[in-house]
Design a protein around this motif. Structure first.
Motif, PDB file in Angstrom:
ATOM      1  N   PRO A 112       0.841  -1.209   0.000  1.00  0.00           N
ATOM      2  CA  PRO A 112       0.000   0.000   0.000  1.00  0.00           C
ATOM      3  C   PRO A 112       0.875   1.258   0.000  1.00  0.00           C
ATOM      4  O   PRO A 112       2.056   1.208   0.339  1.00  0.00           O
ATOM      5  CB  PRO A 112      -0.765  -0.113   1.321  1.00  0.00           C
ATOM      6  N   SER A 113       0.310   2.351  -0.404  1.00  0.00           N
ATOM      7  CA  SER A 113       1.018   3.643  -0.307  1.00  0.00           C
ATOM      8  C   SER A 113      -0.021   4.727  -0.095  1.00  0.00           C
ATOM      9  O   SER A 113      -1.192   4.554  -0.432  1.00  0.00           O
ATOM     10  CB  SER A 113       1.825   3.918  -1.582  1.00  0.00           C
ATOM     11  N   LEU A 114       0.431   5.817   0.470  1.00  0.00           N
ATOM     12  CA  LEU A 114      -0.479   6.958   0.645  1.00  0.00           C
ATOM     13  C   LEU A 114       0.196   8.249   0.191  1.00  0.00           C
ATOM     14  O   LEU A 114      -0.327   8.968  -0.646  1.00  0.00           O
ATOM     15  CB  LEU A 114      -0.937   7.070   2.103  1.00  0.00           C
ATOM     16  N   CYS A 115       1.404   8.517   0.710  1.00  0.00           N
ATOM     17  CA  CYS A 115       2.037   9.786   0.334  1.00  0.00           C
ATOM     18  C   CYS A 115       2.718   9.716  -1.023  1.00  0.00           C
ATOM     19  O   CYS A 115       3.011  10.742  -1.626  1.00  0.00           O
ATOM     20  CB  CYS A 115       3.036  10.224   1.405  1.00  0.00           C
ATOM     21  N   HIS A 116       2.970   8.520  -1.511  1.00  0.00           N
ATOM     22  CA  HIS A 116       3.672   8.367  -2.785  1.00  0.00           C
ATOM     23  C   HIS A 116       2.857   8.957  -3.941  1.00  0.00           C
ATOM     24  O   HIS A 116       1.673   8.652  -4.085  1.00  0.00           O
ATOM     25  CB  HIS A 116       3.938   6.881  -3.038  1.00  0.00           C
ATOM     26  N   LEU A 117       3.498   9.800  -4.741  1.00  0.00           N
ATOM     27  CA  LEU A 117       2.840  10.371  -5.925  1.00  0.00           C
ATOM     28  C   LEU A 117       3.710  10.043  -7.131  1.00  0.00           C
ATOM     29  O   LEU A 117       4.882  10.445  -7.192  1.00  0.00           O
ATOM     30  CB  LEU A 117       2.694  11.892  -5.757  1.00  0.00           C
ATOM     31  N   THR A 177       9.001  11.042  -0.472  1.00  0.00           N
ATOM     32  CA  THR A 177       9.155  11.798   0.775  1.00  0.00           C
ATOM     33  C   THR A 177       9.163  10.883   2.001  1.00  0.00           C
ATOM     34  O   THR A 177       9.646  11.262   3.043  1.00  0.00           O
ATOM     35  CB  THR A 177       7.996  12.807   0.944  1.00  0.00           C
ATOM     36  N   GLY A 178       8.605   9.709   1.884  1.00  0.00           N
ATOM     37  CA  GLY A 178       8.577   8.785   3.020  1.00  0.00           C
ATOM     38  C   GLY A 178       7.761   9.309   4.183  1.00  0.00           C
ATOM     39  O   GLY A 178       8.040   9.013   5.348  1.00  0.00           O
ATOM     40  N   ALA A 179       6.733  10.093   3.900  1.00  0.00           N
ATOM     41  CA  ALA A 179       5.997  10.775   4.968  1.00  0.00           C
ATOM     42  C   ALA A 179       5.029   9.864   5.716  1.00  0.00           C
ATOM     43  O   ALA A 179       4.821  10.029   6.907  1.00  0.00           O
ATOM     44  CB  ALA A 179       5.241  11.969   4.381  1.00  0.00           C
ATOM     45  N   CYS A 180       4.403   8.927   5.036  1.00  0.00           N
ATOM     46  CA  CYS A 180       3.319   8.185   5.691  1.00  0.00           C
ATOM     47  C   CYS A 180       3.764   6.837   6.251  1.00  0.00           C
ATOM     48  O   CYS A 180       3.173   6.336   7.199  1.00  0.00           O
ATOM     49  CB  CYS A 180       2.156   7.986   4.715  1.00  0.00           C
ATOM     50  N   ARG A 181       4.725   6.234   5.647  1.00  0.00           N
ATOM     51  CA  ARG A 181       5.299   4.954   6.079  1.00  0.00           C
ATOM     52  C   ARG A 181       4.289   3.800   6.098  1.00  0.00           C
ATOM     53  O   ARG A 181       4.455   2.855   6.853  1.00  0.00           O
ATOM     54  CB  ARG A 181       5.998   5.114   7.431  1.00  0.00           C
ATOM     55  N   VAL A 182       3.290   3.874   5.262  1.00  0.00           N
ATOM     56  CA  VAL A 182       2.405   2.704   5.163  1.00  0.00           C
ATOM     57  C   VAL A 182       2.955   1.696   4.154  1.00  0.00           C
ATOM     58  O   VAL A 182       2.436   0.594   4.034  1.00  0.00           O
ATOM     59  CB  VAL A 182       0.946   3.071   4.786  1.00  0.00           C
ATOM     60  N   CYS A 183       4.020   2.078   3.459  1.00  0.00           N
ATOM     61  CA  CYS A 183       4.578   1.188   2.443  1.00  0.00           C
ATOM     62  C   CYS A 183       5.771   0.400   2.971  1.00  0.00           C
ATOM     63  O   CYS A 183       6.547  -0.147   2.187  1.00  0.00           O
ATOM     64  CB  CYS A 183       5.003   1.997   1.212  1.00  0.00           C
ATOM     65  N   VAL A 184       5.912   0.327   4.295  1.00  0.00           N
ATOM     66  CA  VAL A 184       7.107  -0.322   4.858  1.00  0.00           C
ATOM     67  C   VAL A 184       7.199  -1.789   4.443  1.00  0.00           C
ATOM     68  O   VAL A 184       6.192  -2.470   4.259  1.00  0.00           O
ATOM     69  CB  VAL A 184       7.148  -0.225   6.403  1.00  0.00           C
ATOM     70  N   VAL A 224      11.781  -0.516   6.321  1.00  0.00           N
ATOM     71  CA  VAL A 224      12.078   0.641   5.474  1.00  0.00           C
ATOM     72  C   VAL A 224      10.873   0.977   4.598  1.00  0.00           C
ATOM     73  O   VAL A 224      10.096   0.094   4.211  1.00  0.00           O
ATOM     74  CB  VAL A 224      13.313   0.401   4.571  1.00  0.00           C
ATOM     75  N   ALA A 225      10.750   2.261   4.296  1.00  0.00           N
ATOM     76  CA  ALA A 225       9.674   2.715   3.392  1.00  0.00           C
ATOM     77  C   ALA A 225      10.074   2.326   1.974  1.00  0.00           C
ATOM     78  O   ALA A 225      11.067   2.828   1.435  1.00  0.00           O
ATOM     79  CB  ALA A 225       9.494   4.222   3.511  1.00  0.00           C
ATOM     80  N   SER A 226       9.307   1.431   1.380  1.00  0.00           N
ATOM     81  CA  SER A 226       9.701   0.883   0.070  1.00  0.00           C
ATOM     82  C   SER A 226       9.694   1.929  -1.040  1.00  0.00           C
ATOM     83  O   SER A 226      10.355   1.774  -2.054  1.00  0.00           O
ATOM     84  CB  SER A 226       8.794  -0.282  -0.304  1.00  0.00           C
ATOM     85  N   CYS A 227       8.954   3.019  -0.841  1.00  0.00           N
ATOM     86  CA  CYS A 227       8.910   4.056  -1.886  1.00  0.00           C
ATOM     87  C   CYS A 227      10.191   4.881  -1.918  1.00  0.00           C
ATOM     88  O   CYS A 227      10.434   5.611  -2.868  1.00  0.00           O
ATOM     89  CB  CYS A 227       7.702   4.967  -1.703  1.00  0.00           C
ATOM     90  N   THR A 228      10.989   4.784  -0.844  1.00  0.00           N
ATOM     91  CA  THR A 228      12.203   5.605  -0.778  1.00  0.00           C
ATOM     92  C   THR A 228      13.470   4.815  -1.093  1.00  0.00           C
ATOM     93  O   THR A 228      14.527   5.402  -1.276  1.00  0.00           O
ATOM     94  CB  THR A 228      12.379   6.208   0.634  1.00  0.00           C
TER      95      THR A 228
END
Ligand code: FES
Length: 354
Positions: free
Chosen positions: A35-40, A46-53, A63-67
């Motif tokens: 899942p992701s929320l802050c990722h655009l 930005t790793g702001a929400c950390r739901v993608c860990v 770790v935040a997978s988007c970063t």
């Protein structure tokens, strides 16, 4: 045998990836539902929400997978108990950031946070919700800013600064008083905002709401009709959100060229004329200074006759055509055809406000 380059292990399976991809992108390419929320998409992580860990072997923490850039030999686990617990906690923290009472929220049914809470069964929030320090801003005619629902994910800031490059909004203040601000923390209508609505489309919750669509239907009540914006020749792809035969909202189609979801102020908000009661639906013929309603045959016969008379009396340069930016490109094409081929003149123009 040497490992092929650009291969990592994802939930026990070897998968290949492109150089420069993040772990989130690789996982999504291979069907792992992170899942992701802050990722655009298309913007810096930005790793702001950390739901993608995710769990990565050898990393000291989740770790935040988007970063995280994918690397050869990496061993990634996307759904361990530790990962799920962490995501649940992060969703709970996001829910505790504000007023997320979905019943009356405009985003109900189209809210990333709501979907995450449902998927991860976050049914209670243990943390106190702070009072919102900032009143809802609703003075401008297009976008309502409800700060009590903002989770400070920063997607609107990225949409404004990195996608549209308008640089009208940013993160402001600190701690519990953090807020998305314009320069000088002015309301949108007094700021550099050009009302393209990119922020509105990027908002994953109900913090940014389209004013003219508010209260006019839930997402599941809308029929989404794909079409091409008729305002200019770029051909932006968009969805009309239609309820009971009326257009109540417009969004850009993120999957299509040339606009990839972006729209300008006219494309996104300029649809109120469609159902305007002031719109002419019948031909009007002026007689003795007053208009009277007429049928199409009578009106078309009249203008054809008058065009011919004027052309014969004064030549083709006495005729001109003024079209509208609100007509379709096809209609504008036909108009210039009428003027050039029919009248024999080159006097054809359009007015953006017609
Ligand atoms: Fe990765 Fe928010 S989506 S930190």
């Amino acid at each position: 045998m040497a490992e092929p380059t650009n291969v990592l292990t994802l939930d026990g399976n070897k998968v290949s990836f492109q150089a420069g991809q993040t772990v989130l992108q690789v996982a999504r390419d291979h069907g792992a539902p992170i899942p992701s929320l802050c990722h655009l998409d298309g913007c810096a992580a930005t790793g702001a929400c950390r739901v993608c860990v995710v769990e990565i072997k050898g990393a000291r923490s989740l770790v935040a997978s988007c970063t995280i850039p994918a690397a050869p030999g990496m061993e990634v686990w996307t759904r361990t108990e530790k990962v799920i617990q962490s995501r649940r906690l992060n969703i709970e923290l996001l829910l505790s950031m504000g007023r997320h009472d979905c019943v009356t929220c405009e985003a109900n049914g189209d809210c990333v946070l709501q979907s995450l809470a449902y998927e991860y069964r976050v049914e209670t929030v243990r943390f106190a919700r702070p009072e919102s320090h900032y009143p809802t801003e609703a003075a401008n005619p297009m976008i309502i800013r409800d700060f009590s629902r903002c989770v400070l994910c920063g997607r609107c800031v990225q949409a404004c600064n990195e996608v549209q490059v308008n640089e009208a909004i940013s993160h402001g203040f600190r701690g519990a008083r953090s807020k998305i601000v314009t320069k000088g923390d002015q309301p949108y209508e007094q700021s550099d905002c050009v009302f393209c609505g990119e922020c509105l489309q990027a908002c994953p919750v109900g913090a940014l709401v389209e004013k003219q669509a508010k209260g006019r239907g839930r997402p599941w009540e809308m029929q989404k009709v794909k079409t091409t914006c008729a305002y200019c020749g770029v051909g932006c792809q968009m969805f009309l959100h239609v309820r009971n035969g009326r257009v109540v909202k417009v969004t850009g189609d993120a999957q299509s060229e040339p606009n990839h979801g972006s729209l300008c102020v006219k494309g996104r908000f300029g649809y109120d004329f469609i159902h305007s009661p002031e719109r002419l639906t019948k031909p009007l013929i002026r007689e003795n200074g007053d208009f009277r309603e007429a049928g199409w045959d009578e009106a078309l016969d009249l203008v054809t006759r008058r065009f011919r008379e004027i052309r014969q009396a004064h030549g083709p340069d006495s005729l001109a055509g003024l079209t509208s930016a609100r007509a379709t490109n096809e209609e504008n094409y036909l108009m210039q055809k009428l003027v050039r081929a029919g009248f024999g003149a080159n006097h054809i123009d359009h007015c953006a406000r017609l």
